[in-house]
Design a protein around this motif. Structure first.
Motif, PDB file in Angstrom:
ATOM      1  N   ARG A  90       1.180   4.088  -8.784  1.00  0.00           N
ATOM      2  CA  ARG A  90      -0.103   3.447  -8.491  1.00  0.00           C
ATOM      3  C   ARG A  90      -0.023   1.946  -8.741  1.00  0.00           C
TER       4      ARG A  90
ATOM      5  N   ASP B  63      -0.527  -0.712  -5.799  1.00  0.00           N
ATOM      6  CA  ASP B  63      -1.643  -1.657  -5.912  1.00  0.00           C
ATOM      7  C   ASP B  63      -1.132  -3.093  -5.854  1.00  0.00           C
ATOM      8  N   HIS B  64      -0.048  -3.345  -6.533  1.00  0.00           N
ATOM      9  CA  HIS B  64       0.516  -4.704  -6.514  1.00  0.00           C
ATOM     10  C   HIS B  64       1.000  -5.071  -5.116  1.00  0.00           C
TER      11      HIS B  64
ATOM     12  N   VAL C 119      -0.118  -3.816  -2.249  1.00  0.00           N
ATOM     13  CA  VAL C 119      -1.291  -3.985  -1.380  1.00  0.00           C
ATOM     14  C   VAL C 119      -1.907  -5.358  -1.593  1.00  0.00           C
ATOM     15  N   ASP C 120      -2.043  -5.790  -2.841  1.00  0.00           N
ATOM     16  CA  ASP C 120      -2.604  -7.121  -3.100  1.00  0.00           C
ATOM     17  C   ASP C 120      -1.749  -8.209  -2.451  1.00  0.00           C
TER      18      ASP C 120
END
Length: 534
Positions: free
Chosen positions: A50, A54-55, A57-58
């Motif tokens: 996750r 998440d990193h 995607v950012d």
């Protein structure tokens, strides 16, 4: 051969599992530790995955926003250079494709706004990209009209290569040439994140295996410190049970196990002392019985001779003296029988009894005993019958001892054949044999036995009813001697009885001397008993 070996292997494994506390503790600890490690590892992998996604995607959204901002500035500065919308779109998309080649992403630009089916012929995209497989239909449907930037996970497919996980970001730009919106799809592979997650997974699996091996080793060492003294105590206890009374547990240290070993040794010493005292007492008792029996034979012979003279001359005496001579003769017979039984018991106690084996037909033995006890049965108004098959029931046995066993059982049944009503019923002697054993069961319908008396009936001098007279002149040692004779043959002598239903005594002998007994061809509970019928 393999199928026959596998059950033996499983049997040895199960036996080892049942008998080894150390193995059960180690395996249980390792299994529980494995469950905990797997649970913690799964949570760590989920958190790591996750966090990586998440990193990523950012970063992807930031880069897309930067690219779109640069593209918009490029469009504002190239209004005079691009005369048509198609030229502006081609120039912008080709620039993005070139930029993506260096930045690690691919670009797709459909011709029409909101193409939600297959991409049209005018779509511009990075060479080799399979756009229909790489851009999800759900994202295309999202951009069926003017919409904000959106993203989703996908699998990026390229011609001649396996698909890889990735992120697709969709956004729209407005071309100055026709003031219309065009959708752009940016596809970013997650190969680096996948490799990182794989590396983390391998590291966690390696660490988990090492941890489990370490836990198993520590558990084995810890349990060994506890189990080893227990095993030593077990071995010493087995040797003590085998008669090696001098065996002791080695004591080292002052912990709880050492104190347990000390207590065990003290208990063994006390048992050894008491067993030796009992052995000495038993030896003295056996010697006393043997000596008394032998010493009494000489005066008994003298008294017997005098008694025979008086008994033969009783008709010349007055009635009182004649009756006294008869009673003297009867008691002398009983006393002589008692001496013979005591001598036989002393031989059993001394371990001097031996068998004279021969092929014995138990049916013939039963019939001879019935003939010998016919007079006693008539006196008790009892009829003894033999229930035996036509074929012989053979067994390797000492005929003298087997006949003595059956005679004791039959006379005992005759003694107790009369019930509480005072009416005597038949005594039935059943004979049967199978492939491995032969048996004789003596059934009477007299007073029976109370619960628990079936185990006491073979004790020396025991009576079910102390007030009941021994009409057959028994000594109280017959069933005890019968049990010893049975044990000498390696057989069973068992009793069943119920108040008001009578009793049954069953003798079971192996067909071959020394063979183990597993079952009897005759039931211990009679077929006519209420519990058998029920």
């Amino acid at each position: 051969m393999a199928t026959s070996t596998r059950p033996r292997t499983w049997h040895r494994a199960l036996t080892f599992w049942r008998r080894s506390i150390q193995a059960r503790v180690v395996v249980s600890t390792v299994v529980l530790s494995a469950v905990v490690v797997c649970g913690v590892g799964w949570l760590l992998l989920q958190q790591t995955q996750r966090g990586l996604l998440d990193h990523r995607v950012d970063n992807v959204l930031t880069e897309v926003n930067t690219v779109v901002a640069d593209t918009n500035r490029q469009l504002e500065g190239s209004l005079s250079a691009s005369t048509t919308a198609n030229d502006q779109r081609t120039q912008v998309v080709n620039g993005l494709i070139a930029r993506g080649a260096s930045r690690g992403f691919t670009v797709v630009s459909p011709q029409a706004l909101g193409s939600t089916a297959e991409f049209d012929q005018g779509a511009i995209y990075t060479e080799g990209l399979e756009v229909d497989k790489s851009v999800p239909v759900s994202l295309r449907q999202h951009f069926g009209e003017v919409a904000d930037t959106a993203w989703t996970y996908t699998r990026i497919s390229q011609v001649g290569h396996a698909s890889v996980p990735g992120i697709v970001v969709g956004t729209q730009i407005k071309l100055p040439a026709d003031a219309d919106y065009y959708t752009l799809y940016f596809l970013f592979p997650l190969t680096e994140q996948q490799e990182t997650l794989g590396l983390v997974t391998r590291a966690l699996v390696t660490a988990a295996l090492l941890l489990l091996a370490l836990v198993a080793g520590i558990t084995w060492l810890v349990t060994r410190q506890v189990v080893t003294p227990v095993r030593m105590a077990r071995r010493v206890a087995e040797r003590l049970a085998a008669g090696q009374l001098q065996e002791r547990v080695r004591v080292s240290g002052e912990d709880d196990l050492a104190r347990l070993a000390t207590s065990f040794n003290q208990m063994a010493s006390n048992l050894q002392r008491q067993i030796r005292q009992l052995e000495e007492l038993s030896r003295v008792q056996q010697q006393f019985v043997s000596d008394v029996s032998h010493e009494l034979r000489t005066p008994l012979t003298t008294v017997r001779m005098a008694g025979d003279v008086l008994h033969d001359a009783r008709r010349s005496f007055d009635p009182v003296t004649a009756r006294a001579a008869e009673l003297l003769q009867t008691e002398l017979d009983r006393f002589e029988t008692l001496l013979v039984d005591l001598l036989e018991i002393s031989r059993f106690d001394a371990g001097a009894a031996v068998l004279e084996l021969d092929e014995v037909n138990l049916t013939d033995v039963a019939r001879r005993v019935v003939d010998q006890t016919q007079v006693l049965a008539q006196q008790r108004f009892t009829h003894v019958v033999v229930d035996a098959p036509d074929e012989p029931c053979l067994a390797e046995a000492d005929v003298r001892r087997v006949e003595r066993i059956v005679r004791n059982l039959v006379t005992n049944a005759i003694d107790h054949a009369q019930g509480d009503s005072g009416v005597s019923r038949d005594v039935v002697v059943h004979v049967a044999a199978d492939e491995h054993s032969a048996a004789i069961a003596v059934r009477d319908y007299g007073v029976g036995l109370r619960p628990g008396e079936s185990a006491m009936v073979f004790n020396r001098f025991w009576r079910a009813d102390p007030a009941r007279a021994r009409t057959s002149g028994g000594t109280g040692l017959g069933l005890s001697i019968s049990l010893e004779d049975t044990h000498l043959h390696g057989g069973w002598l068992q009793a069943w009885g119920r108040i008001g239903e009578g009793a049954q005594f069953r003798l079971t002998l192996p067909r071959r001397a020394g063979a183990p007994l597993r079952q009897s061809p005759l039931p211990l509970v009679p077929v006519d008993a209420r519990e058998a019928v029920g």
